[in-house]
Design a protein around this motif. Sequence first.
Motif, short mmCIF file in Angstrom:
data_model
loop_
_atom_site.label_atom_id
_atom_site.label_comp_id
_atom_site.label_asym_id
_atom_site.label_seq_id
_atom_site.Cartn_x
_atom_site.Cartn_y
_atom_site.Cartn_z
N ARG A 179 -59.92 -136.36 -11.92
CA ARG A 179 -59.03 -136.34 -12.73
C ARG A 179 -57.72 -135.90 -12.33
O ARG A 179 -57.83 -135.00 -11.39
N ALA A 180 -56.60 -136.03 -13.02
CA ALA A 180 -55.30 -135.59 -12.71
C ALA A 180 -54.64 -135.21 -14.07
O ALA A 180 -54.85 -135.53 -15.42
N ILE A 181 -53.54 -134.28 -14.09
CA ILE A 181 -52.84 -133.64 -15.24
C ILE A 181 -51.47 -133.72 -14.71
O ILE A 181 -51.10 -133.39 -13.55
N ALA A 182 -50.67 -134.30 -15.58
CA ALA A 182 -49.04 -134.40 -15.50
C ALA A 182 -48.14 -134.12 -16.87
O ALA A 182 -48.97 -134.55 -17.90
N GLY A 183 -47.03 -133.70 -16.63
CA GLY A 183 -46.44 -133.48 -17.75
C GLY A 183 -44.59 -133.28 -17.57
O GLY A 183 -44.65 -132.98 -16.18
N MET A 184 -43.78 -133.49 -18.46
CA MET A 184 -42.45 -133.21 -18.32
C MET A 184 -41.97 -132.34 -19.16
O MET A 184 -42.39 -131.91 -20.19
N SER A 185 -41.04 -131.59 -18.27
CA SER A 185 -40.34 -130.60 -19.21
C SER A 185 -41.10 -129.53 -19.86
O SER A 185 -41.84 -128.83 -18.89
N MET A 186 -41.60 -129.21 -21.07
CA MET A 186 -42.18 -128.23 -21.50
C MET A 186 -43.90 -128.36 -20.78
O MET A 186 -44.36 -127.57 -20.44
N SER A 187 -44.15 -129.54 -20.87
CA SER A 187 -45.59 -129.99 -20.36
C SER A 187 -45.62 -130.06 -18.91
O SER A 187 -46.97 -130.17 -18.36
N SER A 190 -47.14 -126.66 -18.31
CA SER A 190 -48.54 -126.75 -19.07
C SER A 190 -49.37 -127.30 -17.89
O SER A 190 -50.52 -126.87 -17.63
N SER A 191 -48.96 -128.32 -17.40
CA SER A 191 -49.68 -128.98 -16.43
C SER A 191 -50.06 -127.94 -15.13
O SER A 191 -50.95 -127.92 -14.88
N LEU A 192 -48.99 -127.05 -14.76
CA LEU A 192 -49.36 -126.17 -13.68
C LEU A 192 -50.55 -125.17 -14.25
O LEU A 192 -51.26 -124.68 -13.55
N LEU A 193 -50.16 -124.73 -15.58
CA LEU A 193 -50.90 -123.82 -16.08
C LEU A 193 -52.20 -124.07 -16.18
O LEU A 193 -53.22 -123.55 -15.93
#
Length: 361
Positions: A179-187, A190-193
Amino acid sequence: MKRISSIVAAATVAAGVFSAPLASADEGTPAPEGQQLSVISELTDTSAISDQNWVIPGNKANRPEVKKLQATSPAMDGREIPLAVIPSNKPDSPTIYLLNGAGSSEQNTDWLSNSNVVDFYKDKNVNVVIPQAGAFSFYTDWEQEPNSQYLQGKQKWETFLTKELPGAIEPYLKASDKRAIAGMSMSATSSLLLAQHNQGMYNAVGSYAGCAATSYPLEYEFLRLTVNRGGAQPEQMWGPQGSPNNVYNDALVNAENLRGSALYISSATGLASATDMPSYYTNQGMPPAVASAQAAILQGEGGVIEAAANHCTHNLKSKLDSKGIPATYNFRNAGTHSWPGWREDLEKSWPVFKEALGVED
């Protein structure tokens, strides 16, 4: 004007974690023993989502290729979280959890409304899961329960996304354990967190124009700008600036915990690019006065926000470099905090994700 304002506003900054024993991504488990999982069902169209683009009949964001589901969150008292899912055509495919920015689908500033995410991913042999809720929440576990238009009751988004949802949605999709996780701006924060707090869970992480640092005085006020737009305060989320929980949620401080995941990290300078000029909008048929006003918002507000994100992202690169943690960076010479850059990131992060997830053509 309203659309561009929401595009610019769709974000800001944050992230974090303490160190823990390192595990490879394939060893991550989405369902610890005894953990109560989500229940997956077909989406129920309620008044809470009826004005969102992705469910409005005839809207371009309402795509037939997207499965409209919902998942319960036991940690949030059984709250039903809408999910937009782009399923893979092959069984045993990996899953990408793609997070929206600050306004999320509640303000129609989501991936389905503002990008070609469906066309891009539909033939990539991956499952894409997009939570269509969580505006201004930073997709984290809050200390207190806010009470505003967008943030009401328990906010246990990290628990939902990392403990309750994967063990339910991945078997539903007949997915693999990658699995992977990604986000833009606020998220992006969140993805790093989520990757730091759950080491070994994600093979790849994408952070598109976010801010890793959250526990320093200035960066904490960046948090406030975003959370205030949701009618709450960052103290309700992580406690006072510099508190143990705030430091735990600082991805710059805890950069070591990103080791072991493939990383794609981006930002622009905040200087105006071609897509921030009035001509970009007049070429799309907008009246010159409206195009000029929209460009002014992007160059002003969007430029300042992206410059801050760029500062944060270079600091993260320095920290990762000092620790010998590799990452793929996309530092754009121009561009504001807006969708053209994030649409580019969607495509440019794919080679990183594809290799880390072991996706075959």
